[in-house]
Write an enzyme that holds these catalytic residues in place. Structure first.
Site, PDB file in Angstrom:
ATOM      1  N   ARG A  84       0.841  -1.203   0.000  1.00 47.97           N
ATOM      2  CA  ARG A  84       0.000   0.000   0.000  1.00 47.97           C
ATOM      3  C   ARG A  84       0.874   1.251   0.000  1.00 47.97           C
ATOM      4  O   ARG A  84       1.735   1.412   0.869  1.00 47.97           O
ATOM      5  CB  ARG A  84      -0.913   0.002   1.233  1.00 47.97           C
ATOM      6  CG  ARG A  84      -1.999  -1.064   1.191  1.00 47.97           C
ATOM      7  CD  ARG A  84      -2.818  -1.065   2.457  1.00 47.97           C
ATOM      8  NE  ARG A  84      -2.017  -1.440   3.624  1.00 47.97           N
ATOM      9  CZ  ARG A  84      -2.494  -1.478   4.872  1.00 47.97           C
ATOM     10  NH1 ARG A  84      -3.742  -1.141   5.114  1.00 47.97           N
ATOM     11  NH2 ARG A  84      -1.702  -1.847   5.863  1.00 47.97           N
ATOM     12  N   ASP A  89       1.411   5.503   0.044  1.00 47.87           N
ATOM     13  CA  ASP A  89       0.799   6.674   0.664  1.00 47.87           C
ATOM     14  C   ASP A  89       0.276   7.643  -0.392  1.00 47.87           C
ATOM     15  O   ASP A  89       0.598   7.543  -1.576  1.00 47.87           O
ATOM     16  CB  ASP A  89       1.827   7.390   1.543  1.00 47.87           C
ATOM     17  CG  ASP A  89       2.243   6.574   2.756  1.00 47.87           C
ATOM     18  OD1 ASP A  89       1.459   5.707   3.183  1.00 47.87           O
ATOM     19  OD2 ASP A  89       3.353   6.810   3.265  1.00 47.87           O
ATOM     20  N   ARG A 126      10.950   7.053   2.607  1.00 48.00           N
ATOM     21  CA  ARG A 126      11.019   8.512   2.645  1.00 48.00           C
ATOM     22  C   ARG A 126      11.892   9.004   3.786  1.00 48.00           C
ATOM     23  O   ARG A 126      12.535  10.060   3.697  1.00 48.00           O
ATOM     24  CB  ARG A 126       9.615   9.085   2.719  1.00 48.00           C
ATOM     25  CG  ARG A 126       8.826   8.864   1.426  1.00 48.00           C
ATOM     26  CD  ARG A 126       7.340   9.023   1.624  1.00 48.00           C
ATOM     27  NE  ARG A 126       7.007  10.325   2.161  1.00 48.00           N
ATOM     28  CZ  ARG A 126       5.825  10.596   2.728  1.00 48.00           C
ATOM     29  NH1 ARG A 126       4.897   9.657   2.822  1.00 48.00           N
ATOM     30  NH2 ARG A 126       5.585  11.800   3.185  1.00 48.00           N
ATOM     31  N   TYR A 158      12.051   0.561  -4.995  1.00 48.76           N
ATOM     32  CA  TYR A 158      11.551   1.923  -5.149  1.00 48.76           C
ATOM     33  C   TYR A 158      12.631   2.825  -5.730  1.00 48.76           C
ATOM     34  O   TYR A 158      13.828   2.567  -5.586  1.00 48.76           O
ATOM     35  CB  TYR A 158      11.142   2.501  -3.789  1.00 48.76           C
ATOM     36  CG  TYR A 158       9.828   2.012  -3.244  1.00 48.76           C
ATOM     37  CD1 TYR A 158       8.657   2.739  -3.442  1.00 48.76           C
ATOM     38  CD2 TYR A 158       9.754   0.836  -2.503  1.00 48.76           C
ATOM     39  CE1 TYR A 158       7.441   2.307  -2.915  1.00 48.76           C
ATOM     40  CE2 TYR A 158       8.539   0.396  -1.976  1.00 48.76           C
ATOM     41  CZ  TYR A 158       7.391   1.134  -2.189  1.00 48.76           C
ATOM     42  OH  TYR A 158       6.205   0.703  -1.676  1.00 48.76           O
TER      43      TYR A 158
END
Length: 271
Positions: free
Chosen positions: A53, A55, A204, A116
């Site tokens: 999932r 953000d 992040r 990522y």
């Protein structure tokens, strides 16, 4: 009971106008758009599960979903499913691939790793306007080689609680398999981060910590010391979501491996 087929779907989306992946009452999410489109074509669907999932504001080119649908309708639609979904879905989300898989496939728990990318522009003039929705503008020049060297010290299996927003009952132990920094042909600083799984805000936070090293505010030892804290680091900046893109989720090519991977992923992690 109606015969069901499990599908593996590839999904890509521009996260700018979504309130994240997961269903949220009254909000536009990626899951709500994909489910709506699937239900138009298949009627009732079951066990809709995503690999990871994301953000609000985070993008994806290689998201994976599994879903159980009517076998009869799948057989009727399989050769034109992507075309039909293209006509139903809004332009900021696309189903890029669809295939029938063994019912043991689990998009979340059978995943071997997730990769990522995070893009940062440190040019004095800012970000190319055409890339403003997937690139972070940083106000200070970055030493990418220094960032790359510092981040190598984080590789391996550790408790990444210093970089994570903790959730009750969830572990923060992860295996960080790759964390590289390099400049692309346009001079953008690009982070590539791969792990077996990520906890909330981990990527992040990893990027925010590396940027503090790259612009000279912190040193390599500070970055490595975050692993030793045993609690969330208050001085690690969580960068904005729009620079982050989920590129790829990896699975074994052998369906016989999927269940064992599910069992391994579900284990209680300890160091």
């Amino acid at each position: 009971m109606e015969d069901r087929t499990r599908l593996r779907l590839g999904v890509a989306y521009d996260g700018a106008e979504f309130s994240g992946w997961a269903l949220q009452p009254g909000l536009r999410t990626v899951a709500s758009e994909v489910i709506r489109a699937l239900e138009i074509l298949f009627g009732e669907i079951a066990d809709f599960t995503v690999a990871g999932r994301t953000d609000a504001g985070v993008h994806a080119t290689g998201q994976i979903v599994h879903v159980d649908v009517s076998t009869e309708k799948w057989e009727a639609l399989r050769d034109r499913l992507l075309w039909r979904l293209r006509g139903i879905l809004p332009p900021d989300v696309r189903v890029t691939a669809a295939e029938a898989v063994d019912p043991s496939f689990n998009a979340r728990f059978a995943a071997q790793w997730r990769r990522y990318r995070y893009r940062v522009a440190d040019a004095t003039w800012g970000v190319n306007p055409l890339r403003r929705l997937d690139t972070l503008a940083w106000p200070r020049p970055l030493d990418v080689e220094r960032m790359h060297a510092a981040c190598r010290r984080l590789l391996g299996e550790h408790d990444f609680v210093g970089f994570c927003k903790q959730r009750e009952g969830a572990t923060t132990i992860r295996e960080l398999q790759q964390y590289d920094w390099a400049r692309d042909e346009d001079g953008i600083a690009v982070a590539t981060v791969r792990a077996d799984a990520f906890c909330h805000s981990m990527v992040r936070s990893l990027v925010g910590a590396a940027l503090a090293v790259g612009d000279g505010r912190r040193d390599e030892d500070w970055l490595a010391s975050i692993l030793m804290l045993g609690e969330r680091a208050n001085d690690v900046h969580v960068v904005g979501p729009h620079g982050l893109t989920l590129l790829e989720v990896s699975y074994s090519d052998d369906p016989g491996d999927w269940q064992s991977r599910v069992d391994l992923t579900r284990r209680v992690r300890t160091l």
